[in-house]
Design an enzyme around this catalytic site. Structure first.
Site, PDB file in Angstrom:
ATOM      1  N   ASP A   1      -5.167  67.406 -62.563  1.00 52.30           N
ATOM      2  CA  ASP A   1      -5.019  68.781 -63.041  1.00 52.30           C
ATOM      3  C   ASP A   1      -4.715  69.709 -61.881  1.00 52.30           C
ATOM      4  OD1 ASP A   1      -5.708  67.837 -65.546  1.00 52.30           O
ATOM      5  OD2 ASP A   1      -7.818  68.409 -65.367  1.00 52.30           O
TER       6      ASP A   1
ATOM      7  N   TYR B   1     -13.865  59.579 -59.937  1.00 53.86           N
ATOM      8  CA  TYR B   1     -13.815  60.998 -59.596  1.00 53.86           C
ATOM      9  C   TYR B   1     -15.210  61.490 -59.219  1.00 53.86           C
ATOM     10  CZ  TYR B   1      -9.096  61.755 -61.528  1.00 53.86           C
ATOM     11  OH  TYR B   1      -7.745  61.730 -61.784  1.00 53.86           O
TER      12      TYR B   1
END
Length: 231
Positions: free
Chosen positions: A21, A88
């Site tokens: 993103d 992540y």
């Protein structure tokens, strides 16, 4: 791609392990490119010096991008489709600091991290994460297999959420963290978090947290991709 094409003096296509993103960081990213050159005299393949390629690229690339390592892989290896897992990390902090404002999300008030971890463990029970996906994407499926999800304390003012899965949907980690924060603030129960997943409705989940505190930290591949003994 531009740096590699400049160094090799030909157009080179670079394929990354995925996309993140806007505003999200990657402390590790994997990409592949194809290169073939023949020795004019022997017609044998000319192999690139991997260490030299890394050094030359780092001289060309901007200061916020660096190449850790370049290595040969099997001819059919693919940085995106052959990845077996990705990890992540999302960092939150309770204090304001000008030195980490681009890499942390500041949270206010106390959070119940034990309850947040209880909710995070429910992710292992599901595969359809439509509730945490950005709407109207081109993904063919919203199924993912989460194998690790846990909040751990870094120091007195910082906590990190680590999540590992075979694949991730767009906005998925940020939406999960935002919903877990609702659990930590007492605004949502663990059962409520479970219902959010089961309803498969993005509108039922919490607000996505800012992107600057999210880092892609690992991409995993089968060992045989690096076995060149029979190529």
């Amino acid at each position: 791609m531009k740096a590699l094409s400049t160094f090799l003096r030909r157009d080179i296509e670079v394929v990354g392990a995925g996309r993140t993103d806007a505003g999200v960081h990657a402390s590790l990213m994997v990409a592949h490119f194809d290169y073939e050159e023949k020795n004019a005299e022997t017609d044998e393949d000319v192999l690139l010096d991997a260490d030299l390629v890394a050094d030359k690229l780092n001289r060309i690339l901007p200061p916020d991008i660096s190449v850790y390592r370049v290595c040969r892989v099997r001819p059919d290896a693919h940085a995106r489709f052959d990845a077996t897992a990705r990890t992540y990390k999302y960092y939150v902090t309770t204090v304001k600091s000008p030195f980490n404002r681009q890499y942390r999300c500041r949270v206010y008030g106390s959070l119940d991290y034990a309850r947040m971890n209880e909710a995070a463990r429910t992710l292992f029970d599901y595969t359809d994460f439509t509730s945490f996906s950005k709407l109207h994407t081109d993904a063919k499926t919203n199924n993912c297999q989460v194998t690790h999800a846990e909040w751990t304390q870094v120091d007195e003012v910082t906590w990190v959420f680590t999540i590992r899965a075979d694949r991730f949907l767009r906005n998925m980690v940020r939406a999960i963290v935002g919903t877990l924060l609702e659990v930590g603030r007492g605004k949502m129960t663990v059962d409520g978090f479970r219902r959010v997943i089961e309803q498969q409705d993005r509108c039922k989940a919490g607000t996505s947290v800012p992107g600057q505190a999210l880092f892609l930290v690992d991409v995993e591949y089968p060992e045989e991709l690096f076995d060149l003994s029979d190529t």
